[in-house]
Enzyme design. Structure first.
Site, short mmCIF file in Angstrom:
data_model
loop_
_atom_site.label_atom_id
_atom_site.label_comp_id
_atom_site.label_asym_id
_atom_site.label_seq_id
_atom_site.Cartn_x
_atom_site.Cartn_y
_atom_site.Cartn_z
CD GLU A 199 -27.91 -86.19 -31.30
OE1 GLU A 199 -28.93 -86.63 -30.92
OE2 GLU A 199 -27.80 -85.10 -32.03
CG ASP A 257 -41.46 -96.70 -20.64
OD1 ASP A 257 -41.02 -96.67 -21.71
OD2 ASP A 257 -42.56 -97.38 -20.05
#
Lengths: 403, 403, 403, 403
Positions: free
Chosen positions: C99, C303
Site C-alpha cells: 500500500e 500469522d
C-alpha cells in the site's frame, strides 16, 4: 390547604412547583392535585390513571411527580413444570403484557414442557457489576493502577463490603484504553437485583483507589458494567444471573402438540435464530425471549429497562432423532425479589404466586429461582413460536403438494 | 353458572380449562374465577391484581388467561419544550416506572432544555421491517431469487399492499447466506408500530415468491428484521423511527443548573458513553436512554420488549466553548399511537396528555411526534445523568484540592 | 530422477502426485518441478516466484506444495522512539506492504513522536487462548462440568503443562449454552505466539475432562478462543497481548508538523473513530491500525490471518489545551519471536533490526517488546492519518474563508 | 555519488535523510544504501531482505523507505473445481503463508470438492464504499442535508464519476448521529479493489455537498465505510464483493475422504461456528476462512490489512441425509486484479496462474472471478478443518466405546 383543586390552582399560579406538591399535602392528595393540574393544562381526563391500587406514599421510592399508574393486563401461564437449582415443582408464572397471543403461545409451550416431564434450569454464573472509569495520565499510570488493584483486592473488598450487610465482592476486572482505566466490580447481591448495592459499594472502593493511586474518578459507571445497553460484555461474561433452561421432548409429543417435526423446528431455529441472527450482527440468537422477559419483569416488579440485557439469549435445538432437545441460555438476566418495584402490591402478589416474595433462604435463592422460572417461560415461548413457524411452513409445503 | 367461585371450582375439577373460562362467562367474571383459582392453588391473595381500571373484555386483544393488571406508578416530566418535525411547543411527558429518581432526573434535564429554548428533533429515517427466510438449493438458486426480487418489486408491492389500507412497501433488501435467502421488507406503517401489518403484508408477498421462484419459506421472520433482539442491523440501518433530538445550552446555564462545566460533561460522555461502550462491545453508546424509552413505552402502551431496540442510541456532547451541544440519536425506536396497548384506558389517557391518541393528520405524524418527544425525554435523561456524574467528579476534585 | 522437468512430467503422467514431490527429490528440485508443472498446465511463467531467498527445506514447517515465494516490498520507518515495559530507546521498525504512502505516513508520525520525546507503551494483559467445546446432556450436566472444572483447575494445569516446557496455564473460563460447554483456556506462552502450544496443552486437558466428567469433546476449538475471527470476546477480554501505546505532543509541535491543531485532530477522532465506528457497529475504533499491524506482521513473520484480531484497536485523542494526548490500545495482538514464520531469513533479519529475534530474557520479553513497538507504530499511523484528515479539512475551511 | 556506501555515510552524517535517498540515486542503489545504513546502525545483516526479485523502481507505488522484500513461501492448492458466475473449470490457487499444514488442509478440501463435481460460487452483491463525515449545526441541518442528498444524487454521481473512467456510483446511504452526517457512497470499481477510486470520486462529491449545503467535511472517511475494521456494517451490508461458494458431497464421499459423517461435521459446525461464535459476540461464523483469504491475498497482491473484512464469513453445513451441503458466505471480500500490489512480479505471476491478471472482459469480471475462487478455497478449508475436528471426535468416541 389539602384540597387538591386548591393545590392545582397554586401550581397554576406559580406558587408551588409541580414536583413539590408532596411537601404541601399527603401523597394521595398531591397526586390528585398534579393529575388535575396536568388534565386542565392539556384538556384531558386522567381518571383511570388515577384509579391505582396502591398507597401513593408507598410508591415514593419508585417514582416522582406521580399522577397515578399505568395498568398493564396481567395473566398467568402454566403450570410451569421445573426442576431448577433453586426451585422445583409446578408453578403459575404471571406475565403482564399488551401483546395479544403472547400468553397463549407461551402457555402452549408450557403445556408441552409439562407433558415432557418438565424443564431443567440452572444458574451457571452470577454477579451484578458496576464499572467506574478513571482518568490517568497515560498508560504508564494505567498499568500502575491495574497492578495496584491486583495487589489490593482485599482492601477494595473491605471498603466495598463496608457499605452493605448482604453484598459480597466477587472480583474486580480491569480494562485499559489509553488514559482511561475501567474496573468492573462484580458482586453477589443475593436476592436484590443489586444495582444500587453495587453502585454504593463501588463508590466506596473508588474512594480508596483515588486515595491510594493516581487514578481520578470520572464516572461511577463507565459503561463496562454495562447497564441497559446492548453490550457484548454482558452477552459474553454475563450480568445478574446467567441461566439456562432446557427440555427434551419425545418426537410423538412434538408432532402431536405442535403439528410439526423435530427436523422442521431444528431447521427453523438454525436458519432463523442462528444463521439469521449471525447475519444481522446480533447478540440475541433467539426468536422472542425478550417478550417473556419483559412480561415477567412487568408482573414481578423488575426494572423494565433491563429487558435490554435480558434479550441476550441463545436458543438451541437439537434434533436427537427420537426426541427434540431445546434450550434457552440467557446471559444477563437481572432480577431480584427484594427492592425496586417488588414491594408494590400487584407486583408483590405476582411474586406470591411464585412463592418468591422477599428474601430467600439461603439468601439469593429466591432471585435464583425467579431467574430459573423466567428462563423456562422463555423456553416455552421459543418452542411454541418456532413450532408455529415450522408448522406454517409444513402446511404451506402440504399445499404445494396438493397443487 | 356465572358465579366466579363455581367456575374456579370447575377448573379445579378439570371440567373447564383455565384458558377457556371466557367461553363460560363474561370476561370480568372469567378473570375473577381465574384469579380465585390461582389464589387458592397458590395460597395467595390477588386482590390488588384484581383492582384494574379497564374492561376485561377490552383487554382481550392484549392478553390471554387474564387475572387482572400490573400497576406501574406513572408520573409526568416537563414541560418538554420541543421543536420537532411533527410536534411543537411544550408538553408533559408521562412516564411509568418503578425506578426511583428517574423522573426527577429527567425532569431536571427537561427544565434545563426548556431554559435553553427547547430541543430540536427530527425523524431521519423510518420503516418497519419484516424479513422472512427462504430455503433454496444453493447459491445458484439464491442468486436467481435475488435477481427475481430485484426485477419484480412491483408485484411484491402489489401483493403486500393488498393486505393493508394504510401500509406502503418501501423496499426489499436481500441477504444471502449459503442456501438461505433473507428478504428484509420495509414498510411505512403510518401511526401503527406496524409489526402485525408488516407481517401480514410480507406473508402475502412470500406467497408470490414461493409461487414464482424456487425459494421455499422456512420462517416468516428470519431474524434480519430484527425484532426484540440487540442486533447491529437495527442499530445501523434503523427500524421503526430513526430519530435524533438535540439542544445547545449556554455555558452559564450548564454551570448554574448542573453545577459543572461543559468540559466535564463532555469528558464524562467521551470516557463513558463513547470509549467505555466501545470497549464493552456495545451497540448502545449512551448513559441510560433505555430508562426513558421503557418508561414512556409503559405509559403510552408501546410494546415493552421493544425497549431492546430502543436502547440502540448514541449520545454525543460537543464542548463548543461558550455552549454545550448535546444530542441523542435513537436508531430503532418502534412506536405507534394506534393498535397494541394504546387503546387501554390508562395508556390512552397518557397519549391524550401528549395530544397524540389515535391516527395523526397526515397519517404517521402522531407516531413521528411520539418518537420525537421520547427522544427529547431521553436527551433530558442523558444530560441530567452525565451532569450528575461530572459534578460528583468535580466535587471530589474540589475535595482533593482542599486536602 | 532429480531432474525437475522429469519430475514435472511424472506428475503430468499421474505417476507422482503434486504434493508428493518432496518424496522424490530434494526440496529445491521438488519446488522447481512443481513450478514447471503448474506453469506448463496454466501456460504461465513463474520465474520470479522461483527466485526466493531461502532454503526450500527450511520452509517446510511453513508451507506445503511450495512453488516459491511471494515477495512483498519491505521498508523501514523510524527511528521509533519508545519507552516500553520491555523495550526502550530508538528502533527502526520494518514494515512490508503493497500500500503506497503507508510507510511515509507512519514515518511522519514516528518523527513527531520522536520530537515529542517518544511514546510510552505497556502490556496490560496477556494470554493465548484455546476454547474447546464439549457436548453434554443438558444444563444439569453442564453445571456439573463447570463445577468440576472450578474444583479441579490444578489437575487441568498439570495435564496442560505436561505438554510444554515453557507454557503456563493462566486460567480456565467456562461458558454454557444449552448442551454445549465451552472452556476458554488461557496460557502464558512466553515468546511464542502460542496457538500450537495452547492447542496441544488444551488437548491434553480435554482428555482429563472427558475421563472425569460426562462432557464429550466436539471440537478442540469452539470459537470462543477466538482465532482469526472478528469477535467481541477478544476485543473485550484480550487475546495474545493487550497493549497500549501513547504520547503527548505539544501544541506547537502539532501545528508545525501536521499543519493542524489539537482541536481539529480531536474532532476528527471523535466523529470518525468513536462516533463513526459506533454507528458502524464496529469492534475497531481506529483509523487504520490494521495497516501497521499487517505490515509489521508480514515483515516479522507473524500469522497474517491474525491481523483480524489486531484490528481490535481503540484510538483516543485528548485535547489537553497546551498539548495533545494520543493513544492506541490494541486488545488482541498475537505476536511471537520464535516459531511460525519468524525463522524464515527475511523475517528473521527484520526481527534482528529490532534486536528481537528468538527467545527473550526473561522469556516472553521479546514478544512483549514486539507488541509494544508495533503499538507505537500503529500510534504513529493513527496520528499521521488523523492529522492529514484534519488539515485537509482546515485547508478547505481556509479556502471557504477566502471566497 | 551513486555508491551505496557513500550514500549510507551521508545519511549517517545527516546530509541526506533516509527517505530522500531516491532523490540521490537510482532506486536499486537507494535501497541498498538504506539497507546498509540500517544494517550498520543495528548491527545486523540484511542480505536476504536485499535479494528481492523485482525492480525497486517498480515498487515505488507500493512502498517508501524500501530496503528490500519480505519473502513469504508460496504454494498451490487444487485444482479447484469451480462453476462460478465469472469463472469456470479447474484452476490452481496460489497461496502464500507461513502457517504450516494450511495448504495441505485446503488441498484436501479441494480434492473432495473436485470429487463432488466442483463447487458453485456467485457474487450476490458488490460495491466499494467510502463514507465521509460532515459536521452540521444540529439535527435540523442534518435532516436538510439528508434530504438534499436524496434529491441530488444525480449531481453527486456526475461529480464523482468525473474523476474516473471506469467507476460508477451505485448509491449514497445517509446516516445521522447528532451533528454528524455520514454518507456512505458505494461504487462499482470494476476490476480494481477500488479504495483509491472511491476516495477520489467521493472527495469530488464532497466538494459539491459543501458548496450546496451547510455541511462541512470533517474527514473523507468517517468509518462507516468501513475500511480495515471489524465492523457490522460490512458484515451485514457488504463491501467489495459479497460472495458465496457451496458444494454438495455424497455421504460416501464424506465418509471415505474425511473419515467422518455428515452428522458429525454438521454438529461441529453448529456448536463451534454458529453457537460458539454467537456466544463470542463474533461477526465471523466460520472456522478459519481468514487463513485462506490472507494467503490468497498475499499471493495475488491484495491489501493484507483487508483480511479483516474478509473474515466476515458464515459457514453453514446441512446434513441432507444422503449428502452434506456446505457453504461459505463472505460478506466483504475486497479484491482487485489491477492496481495495488497486483503488478508486482510474483503477484502478477500468481494472478497468471488463475488467468486473472489485469482487467477482465467485461470489466469487473476478473475481480469477480478472483472473489469466487477465493471463496471456494475458503470453503475447502472449512470443510477440511471441520472434518478434522469431527473425525478426531469420532476417534475419541471410538476409544470410549473400546473402554
Amino acid at each position: 390547604m389539602t384540597d387538591p383543586e386548591d393545590l392545582a390552582e397554586r401550581v397554576r399560579e406559580g406558587e408551588v412547583r409541580l414536583h413539590e406538591l408532596e411537601d404541601h399535602a399527603d401523597h394521595e392528595t398531591a397526586a390528585e392535585a398534579r393529575r388535575r393540574y396536568v388534565a386542565a393544562e392539556t384538556g384531558t381526563d386522567l381518571e383511570t390513571i388515577g384509579e391505582y391500587a396502591f398507597d401513593a406514599e408507598d410508591a415514593e421510592p419508585n417514582v416522582e411527580n406521580m399522577i397515578g399508574a399505568a395498568q398493564i393486563p396481567m395473566g398467568v401461564v402454566g403450570p410451569v413444570s421445573i426442576a431448577g437449582g433453586a426451585i422445583e415443582g409446578e408453578h403459575f408464572l404471571p406475565l403482564a403484557t399488551t401483546e395479544g397471543a403472547l400468553l397463549a403461545s407461551v402457555n402452549r409451550g408450557c403445556s408441552a414442557i409439562r407433558s415432557a416431564g418438565g424443564a431443567d434450569a440452572r444458574i451457571t454464573d452470577s454477579g451484578m457489576t458496576r464499572a467506574p472509569v478513571f482518568r490517568v495520565d497515560g498508560v504508564v499510570e494505567a498499568k500502575q493502577v491495574v497492578d495496584w488493584v491486583a495487589d489490593n483486592e482485599e482492601s477494595l473488598r473491605e471498603a466495598a463490603e463496608s457499605t452493605t450487610s448482604h453484598g459480597e465482592l466477587l472480583g474486580v476486572e480491569p480494562y485499559v484504553v489509553g488514559d482511561s482505566v475501567y474496573l468492573r466490580f462484580a458482586y453477589d447481591t443475593k436476592d436484590a437485583m443489586g444495582m444500587n448495592m453495587a453502585t454504593i459499594a463501588t463508590g466506596e472502593a473508588c474512594d480508596v483507589i483515588e486515595a491510594e493511586t493516581p487514578a481520578e474518578l470520572v464516572a461511577l459507571s463507565g459503561n463496562l458494567c454495562s447497564d441497559k445497553k446492548p453490550a457484548a460484555i454482558n452477552a459474553v461474561e454475563g450480568r445478574g444471573r446467567t441461566v439456562t433452561a432446557d427440555v427434551e421432548l419425545d418426537r410423538e409429543l412434538v408432532e402431536e402438540r405442535f403439528g410439526t417435526t423435530p427436523e422442521a423446528i431444528a431447521e427453523a431455529n438454525t436458519r432463523k435464530n442462528l444463521v439469521g441472527s449471525a447475519k444481522a450482527g446480533s447478540l440475541g440468537f433467539n426468536a422472542h425471549a425478550a417478550n417473556v422477559v419483559a412480561a415477567a419483569f412487568l408482573a414481578t416488579g423488575q426494572d423494565e429497562a433491563q429487558v435490554v440485557e435480558g434479550a441476550n439469549a441463545i436458543t438451541t435445538i437439537d434434533d436427537r432423532g427420537d426426541s427434540l432437545y431445546a434450550s434457552v441460555s440467557i446471559a444477563s438476566l437481572e432480577v431480584g425479589t427484594v427492592g425496586g418495584g417488588t414491594k408494590l402490591p400487584t407486583q408483590a402478589e405476582a411474586l406470591d404466586v411464585l412463592d418468591l416474595r422477599g428474601g430467600g433462604d439461603p439468601p439469593g435463592s429466591n432471585a435464583d429461582a425467579l431467574a430459573e422460572i423466567i428462563a423456562v417461560g422463555a423456553l416455552a415461548g421459543e418452542l411454541s413460536l418456532l413450532a408455529a413457524l415450522a408448522s406454517r411452513h409444513l402446511s404451506s409445503a402440504h399445499e404445494d403438494l396438493g397443487r
